[in-house]
Design a protein around this motif. Structure first.
Motif, PDB file in Angstrom:
ATOM      1  N   THR A 284       0.852  -1.191   0.000  1.00 48.12           N
ATOM      2  CA  THR A 284       0.000   0.000   0.000  1.00 48.12           C
ATOM      3  C   THR A 284       0.891   1.245   0.000  1.00 48.12           C
ATOM      4  OG1 THR A 284      -1.743  -1.136   1.216  1.00 48.12           O
ATOM      5  CG2 THR A 284      -1.749   1.274   1.299  1.00 48.12           C
ATOM      6  N   PRO A 285       0.685   2.176  -0.900  1.00 52.12           N
ATOM      7  CA  PRO A 285       1.523   3.388  -0.903  1.00 52.12           C
ATOM      8  C   PRO A 285       1.555   4.018   0.490  1.00 52.12           C
ATOM      9  CG  PRO A 285       0.129   3.322  -2.845  1.00 52.12           C
ATOM     10  CD  PRO A 285      -0.324   2.186  -1.974  1.00 52.12           C
ATOM     11  N   THR A 704       7.250  14.088   6.547  1.00 53.51           N
ATOM     12  CA  THR A 704       6.663  12.761   6.474  1.00 53.51           C
ATOM     13  C   THR A 704       7.499  11.786   5.656  1.00 53.51           C
ATOM     14  OG1 THR A 704       4.507  13.845   6.614  1.00 53.51           O
ATOM     15  CG2 THR A 704       4.537  11.509   6.033  1.00 53.51           C
ATOM     16  N   SER A 705       7.882  12.173   4.449  1.00 55.01           N
ATOM     17  CA  SER A 705       8.674  11.261   3.618  1.00 55.01           C
ATOM     18  C   SER A 705      10.069  11.067   4.196  1.00 55.01           C
ATOM     19  CB  SER A 705       8.757  11.779   2.181  1.00 55.01           C
ATOM     20  OG  SER A 705       9.300  13.091   2.148  1.00 55.01           O
ATOM     21  N   ARG A 706      10.676  12.137   4.698  1.00 55.16           N
ATOM     22  CA  ARG A 706      11.984  11.994   5.343  1.00 55.16           C
ATOM     23  C   ARG A 706      11.905  11.021   6.520  1.00 55.16           C
ATOM     24  NH1 ARG A 706      13.266  18.461   5.576  1.00 55.16           N
ATOM     25  NH2 ARG A 706      14.647  18.643   3.748  1.00 55.16           N
ATOM     26  N   ASP A 742      17.355  13.363   1.587  1.00 57.01           N
ATOM     27  CA  ASP A 742      16.420  14.031   0.680  1.00 57.01           C
ATOM     28  C   ASP A 742      16.309  13.292  -0.654  1.00 57.01           C
ATOM     29  OD1 ASP A 742      15.895  15.886   2.587  1.00 57.01           O
ATOM     30  OD2 ASP A 742      16.607  17.627   1.473  1.00 57.01           O
ATOM     31  N   TRP A 743      17.416  12.739  -1.149  1.00 58.46           N
ATOM     32  CA  TRP A 743      17.348  11.988  -2.405  1.00 58.46           C
ATOM     33  C   TRP A 743      16.430  10.765  -2.256  1.00 58.46           C
ATOM     34  CZ3 TRP A 743      18.160   7.103  -4.216  1.00 58.46           C
ATOM     35  CH2 TRP A 743      18.195   6.963  -5.614  1.00 58.46           C
ATOM     36  N   LEU A 744      16.559  10.055  -1.138  1.00 55.42           N
ATOM     37  CA  LEU A 744      15.714   8.881  -0.908  1.00 55.42           C
ATOM     38  C   LEU A 744      14.249   9.278  -0.737  1.00 55.42           C
ATOM     39  CD1 LEU A 744      17.972   6.828   1.533  1.00 55.42           C
ATOM     40  CD2 LEU A 744      17.252   6.117  -0.754  1.00 55.42           C
ATOM     41  N   ALA A 745      14.003  10.392  -0.046  1.00 57.32           N
ATOM     42  CA  ALA A 745      12.622  10.843   0.154  1.00 57.32           C
ATOM     43  C   ALA A 745      11.983  11.221  -1.180  1.00 57.32           C
ATOM     44  CB  ALA A 745      12.595  12.030   1.114  1.00 57.32           C
ATOM     45  N   ASN A 746      12.727  11.927  -2.016  1.00 60.14           N
ATOM     46  CA  ASN A 746      12.207  12.276  -3.342  1.00 60.14           C
ATOM     47  C   ASN A 746      11.985  11.039  -4.197  1.00 60.14           C
ATOM     48  OD1 ASN A 746      11.977  15.291  -3.882  1.00 60.14           O
ATOM     49  ND2 ASN A 746      13.992  15.210  -2.927  1.00 60.14           N
ATOM     50  N   ASP A 747      12.908  10.090  -4.110  1.00 60.76           N
ATOM     51  CA  ASP A 747      12.793   8.865  -4.893  1.00 60.76           C
ATOM     52  C   ASP A 747      11.578   8.051  -4.452  1.00 60.76           C
ATOM     53  OD1 ASP A 747      14.099   7.022  -6.887  1.00 60.76           O
ATOM     54  OD2 ASP A 747      14.100   5.695  -5.139  1.00 60.76           O
ATOM     55  N   LEU A 748      11.321   8.022  -3.142  1.00 58.75           N
ATOM     56  CA  LEU A 748      10.145   7.320  -2.623  1.00 58.75           C
ATOM     57  C   LEU A 748       8.870   7.910  -3.212  1.00 58.75           C
ATOM     58  CD1 LEU A 748       8.778   5.361  -0.503  1.00 58.75           C
ATOM     59  CD2 LEU A 748       8.790   7.332   1.051  1.00 58.75           C
ATOM     60  N   ALA A 750       8.566   9.768  -5.916  1.00 56.89           N
ATOM     61  CA  ALA A 750       8.548   9.602  -7.379  1.00 56.89           C
ATOM     62  C   ALA A 750       8.089   8.206  -7.777  1.00 56.89           C
ATOM     63  CB  ALA A 750       9.934   9.888  -7.946  1.00 56.89           C
ATOM     64  N   HIS A 751       8.267   7.232  -6.907  1.00 57.49           N
ATOM     65  CA  HIS A 751       7.856   5.858  -7.203  1.00 57.49           C
ATOM     66  C   HIS A 751       6.584   5.489  -6.432  1.00 57.49           C
ATOM     67  CE1 HIS A 751      11.990   5.701  -8.743  1.00 57.49           C
ATOM     68  NE2 HIS A 751      11.559   4.711  -9.518  1.00 57.49           N
ATOM     69  N   GLY A 752       5.699   6.463  -6.318  1.00 55.70           N
ATOM     70  CA  GLY A 752       4.377   6.193  -5.767  1.00 55.70           C
ATOM     71  C   GLY A 752       4.360   5.828  -4.296  1.00 55.70           C
ATOM     72  N   TRP A 753       5.313   6.318  -3.529  1.00 56.13           N
ATOM     73  CA  TRP A 753       5.405   6.054  -2.095  1.00 56.13           C
ATOM     74  C   TRP A 753       5.513   4.546  -1.818  1.00 56.13           C
ATOM     75  CZ3 TRP A 753       5.354  10.018   1.704  1.00 56.13           C
ATOM     76  CH2 TRP A 753       5.009  11.296   1.251  1.00 56.13           C
TER      77      TRP A 753
END
Length: 986
Positions: A284-285, A704-706, A742-748, A750-753
């Motif tokens: 689940t995203p 949240t993503s971080r 930050d790169w990992l958070a953005n990548d997450l 970008a790939h639909g969480w």
């Protein structure tokens, strides 16, 4: 074997303890202690304005022994032990006592030794103080340091470093790591062996060891994507959701009981656990995962699919996240209970999803982070507008939702109306019966008193009931006297027994029938009446227990026998019952006593069917059949703990955290420090949970993503990019690799969480596949491995240890979902298993074992299972003697090593083959030649020693020889299970 050293009370970074102090202990000291134990002339020379003051103590010596509540004078004092009682007038509530004891047990953390001030920190007691507090609220201004703090800044989109001399990196993660290592003169460790790597990743993703076949298949696969295929296989395994579900349950402070005061069973909490496992297996995203846990019931309303199309109702069960926290269900003050529950929910939401320690702002502006009290109550209003509890009375009950489609819910509502109407008819019939029986009893009080008296005498062979019947003056040919009825006599006997107990408990109490209680005591004695009369005229207990109106009536009437006394009491009781209008207070009190629930004169209160007439029996049978038929048509869906919408309401700021003293209104909104993040305004007609969930999961939200990226990194590497995984505030540590975070958070995003995508990104990196070997130069430069120059060796978690022992032993049951706790909902449960209904011995995965707050399963507790009352993203790893003893001597290891030994003994193979089987089964590899020699010597010496000792036969063996073989092979298996190789991951 496991090394033995003292366990620490706190992690290396004690921000969790600091937050606990700021949110729980500082407000308690301010409100209850500083008045007398401040800096100026403190009572007993004991100042409680600093940790140093507690350690120094006063006239009675040091008040604090960090880590040892039982040895700390301050804990003894607040429990009102022995001669010292503080506060002197009113003992602290149980919840506050528990908080203080927990704080001392944590080592008494006190951030920066900041003194507790008194002048402007005490509870405001007058209008002037309140007004000045309100002015302070309007003047909140963040410092430049707070406004520029890294966690609140928008996420950057960093480009991974590129270097022509980097031939090690295989992914952006590696490039970020390598650049940092090179800048510090370090190089990454060599790759892990393939055997270590598959064991590492299998435990990381499933919590179980790889099978021998899986290991050998990977070792023989030389293709470049061999490891990637292993990762994909493990992520597709249902065991993945169980392992990573347990990680999230730590954060969600999951438990199957309430804990704290009453420790009531959360019999339906398991549905939230099952939701978590299912969601992770489905991938689940993560943004949806967050939204469902905060506002799943509201998301269902916005779904494009009707609720009927979703048989799992995961969105409803997801809101169990807000409901399963520990609560003080026996709190006498309902408003305080509700605000404490709101505080627990708000603190958990903010810490779990954003790393914000907002609970510190309940009583005062946060001491470190840019969170003013106004922000706390603005968010608290969201949860005040949410229904978590059915009521806030002692003992309070929580809200539960039926997991059923809307069509079933509508049918249930209609049937519930029918049930209520039929139950009302039954209640009316019972009331009529009760009134009829009460009327008969009131008309035959004298007969009843004599019946009870003579029933107790039982002279000779005479039947007392027949004697009563023959002497009763109120019988009628058509209707037998109810006094003869044994059920009515039982009501009177119970009433007299309870009245006697009441008088014994309270010497100052009175009772209408006190003289008749004395008559029952004197039955069979000569001149009994005269003795009662004398006691009524003297200063005796009987005189004091007899109401004045009863005494005066007896004196005026002067009855000369027990029957005459019975008639007098009956006549007086009927007068009291008929009193109307403006009557003396004593008469009102007597009437209340005679019509109390315990009195027969009010009619039977239970088992009313025993008093039915024939007509009433027929009516009851018809209504009962109707009710059963209606209930049989009602759906009986499973229930799930959760929340729903309540009346929307903004809260006023509670000055100093008190729900009795208020400041200005704090309209529902989100924290001001994050005001730059776009957010949908909270509708006046909604609680704001949906808006909160949507705001937190906006791609541009900086936390949240971080937060989830850092948690996942921590769970793979034992250390987060931000080492304080639960605290992104100023008391926490800064990220060691902020660009990578930050790169990992953005990548997450970008790939639909996708969390599974995040796993693949991390696991396929060279960084994850490094070995754990030590390098002396790196150890000197970076002893804590903050720069990740090696993979950090770790011990198996409590669940991994138990599950692995079962897996290599008799076998691990892989049934998924459901609950092992058979305690009925809302009933008391304890650590002993509530009468044996908690079966910890069943070989299911540990995630399904009941989690009983304040009474954890000892195997898990010994191996550092976290406190289920608090959100915990990081488990502490202690090393203590009980852990080594558990691996050597516990029932778990004894039973499972014996199971392996039985299978070894039953084979016809020689010792060498048995040794190899034991190694393959337990350590998943062949024994080396050196190990085989040592194991053979162990077996032979054990066999020789056992032959010289008389060995009793047990149920596991048919002869002394077989028993000796079982014991020696069990000993070898126990050694292998207790080895570091079994317990540690390289």
């Amino acid at each position: 074997m496991l090394a033995i050293c003292p366990a620490s009370w706190l992690p290396a970074d004690d921000s969790t303890g600091d937050v606990f102090f700021e949110s729980k202990i500082r407000p308690l000291l301010l409100s209850r202690c500083i008045e007398c134990h401040g800096d100026t002339d403190p009572d007993g020379e004991l100042s409680l304005t600093s940790r140093e003051g507690l350690l120094k103590g006063g006239t009675l010596g040091p008040a604090l022994v960090p880590g040892k509540p039982k040895e700390s004078l301050v804990i003894s004092a607040i429990h009102h032990d022995a001669f010292l009682k503080m506060p002197p007038k009113d003992k602290l509530p149980t919840s506050d006592l528990a908080l203080m004891a927990k704080w001392v047990a944590m080592g008494a953390p006190w951030p920066n030794s900041t003194a507790v001030k008194r002048s402007s920190e005490v509870l405001p007691s007058d209008a002037t103080t309140v007004e000045s507090a309100e002015k302070r609220e309007e003047q909140v201004a963040f410092t430049e340091e707070q406004k520029t703090f890294w966690a609140y800044q928008p996420m950057r989109r960093p480009v991974p470093p590129d270097s022509i001399d980097d031939d090690w990196s295989r992914s952006p993660i590696d490039r970020f790591l390598f650049a940092k290592l090179r800048a510090n003169g370090l190089t990454p460790a060599k790759p892990a062996s393939k055997r270590d790597l598959i064991r590492r990743v299998t435990y990381d993703l499933t919590g179980l060891p790889p099978s021998v076949d899986e290991i050998e298949s990977f070792l023989s696969d030389a293709s470049p994507d061999a490891f990637a295929r292993v990762v994909d296989r493990l992520l597709a395994s249902p065991r993945y959701g169980e392992k990573w579900g347990r990680h999230w349950l730590d954060v969600a402070r999951f438990a199957d009981s309430n804990g704290l005061d009453e420790n009531i069973a959360y019999a339906n909490a398991f549905r939230y656990r099952d939701y978590v496992i299912t969601s992770l297996n489905r991938d689940t995203p993560y943004d949806r995962f967050v939204q469902e846990q905060i506002a799943g019931d509201l998301l269902a309303l916005e779904s494009s699919q009707p609720a009927d199309a979703d048989p799992s109702f995961d969105r409803y069960a997801a809101t169990g996240f807000l409901a399963i926290g520990a609560k003080m269900l026996a709190e006498d003050d309902p408003v305080k209970m509700q605000m404490d529950i709101i505080d627990e929910q708000l603190s958990t939401v903010c810490q779990a999803f954003m790393g914000m320690t907002i609970g510190c702002a309940r009583c005062h502006d946060h001491k470190f982070d840019p969170i003013p009290t106004a922000d706390y109550y603005a968010l608290a209003g969201i949860f005040k507008s949410t229904k978590t509890m059915e009521n806030h009375r002692v003992v309070a009950k929580w809200f539960e939702r039926p997991l059923a489609p809307e069509s079933d819910l509508e049918l249930m509502r209609k049937i519930d109306v029918e049930i209520a109407a039929t139950e009302a008819l039954i209640a009316q019939a019972n009331d009529r019966c009760r009134a009829r029986v009460a009327k008969d009893i009131r008309s035959s009080i004298a007969d009843a008193l004599i019946a009870v008296l003579r029933k107790g005498e039982s002279k000779g062979s005479e039947d007392p009931d027949k004697t009563v019947a023959s002497e009763s003056a109120s019988q009628s040919p058509s209707k037998p006297n109810p006094v003869i009825d044994s059920q009515v006599l039982a009501l009177w006997r119970t009433y007299f027994s309870n009245t006697r107990k009441r008088l014994a408990k309270d010497p100052n109490a009175t009772a209408f029938f006190a003289p008749w209680l004395s008559a029952l005591d004197l039955q069979g004695k000569d001149n009994a009446w005269q003795q009662i009369y004398l006691e009524l005229e003297s200063e005796t207990p009987l005189r004091n227990q007899t109401p004045p109106r009863v005494r005066e009536a007896i004196r005026a009437s002067n009855p000369q026998s027990m029957p005459e006394l019975a008639k007098l009491l009956a006549s007086l009781a009927q007068q009291v019952l008929s009193d109307e209008g403006n009557v003396p207070a004593e008469s009102i009190k007597l009437k209340e006593e005679l019509l109390s629930d315990a009195s027969p004169l009010a009619g039977p209160k239970s088992e009313i069917a025993k008093f039915y007439s024939e007509d009433e029996k027929a009516t009851a049978a018809t209504l009962g059949a109707d009710l059963a038929a209606i209930k049989s048509r009602r759906p009986n869906p499973p229930m799930a703990m959760g929340v729903t919408e309540a009346q929307p309401e903004d809260l006023k700021i509670h000055l100093r955290g008190s729900h009795l003293v208020f400041g200005k209104l704090a309209k529902r909104r989100f924290p001001q420090i994050l005001a730059s993040t776009q957010a949908k305004p909270i509708e006046e007609s909604s609680s704001g949970r949906l808006e909160l969930a949507q705001w937190m999961t906006r791609p541009e939200h900086p936390l949240t993503s971080r937060m989830i990226v850092n948690r996942v990194w921590h769970w793979h590497f034992k250390r987060g990019i931000v080492p304080t995984v639960d605290n992104f505030g100023m008391l926490g540590q800064k990220p060691t690799h902020p660009e990578l975070l930050d790169w990992l958070a953005n990548d997450l995003i970008a790939h639909g969480w996708s969390i599974k995508h995040l796993h693949r990104t991390i696991l396929l990196s060279q960084t994850y596949q490094m070995g754990s070997q030590i390098a002396s130069k790196a150890t000197e430069i970076d002893p804590d491995n903050e720069l990740r120059w090696q993979f950090q060796r770790r011990r198996l978690t409590a669940e991994e240890t138990r599950d692995s022992i079962l897996e290599v032993g008799a076998g691990l049951e892989t049934t998924m979902y459901g609950t092992l706790m058979k305690v009925p909902n809302h009933t008391y449960v304890n650590s002993t298993g509530a009468g044996g209904v908690l079966n910890y011995s069943r070989p299911r995965r540990s995630i399904y074992l009941p989690v009983i707050r304040s009474g954890m399963f000892e195997v898990l507790q010994t191996l550092d299972f976290p406190d289920p009352a608090m959100s915990s993203g990081e488990r502490q790893t202690s090393t203590a003697a009980p852990q080594a003893l558990l691996m050597m001597n516990s029932d778990l290891v004894h039973e499972q090593s014996l199971a392996i030994a039985q299978q070894l003994v039953q084979t016809s193979m020689d010792d060498r083959h048995r040794i190899q089987i034991a190694y393959r089964r337990i350590l998943k590899r062949q024994a080396t030649e050196e190990e085989w020699v040592a194991a053979t010597q162990f077996v032979r010496s054990s066999r020789d020693h056992a032959a010289a000792v008389a060995t009793p036969i047990t149920a596991n063996a048919t002869s002394p020889e077989e028993q000796r073989e079982l014991l020696l092979w069990q000993g070898l298996c126990r050694v292998l299970i207790s080895s570091n190789e079994f317990s540690y991951i390289e």
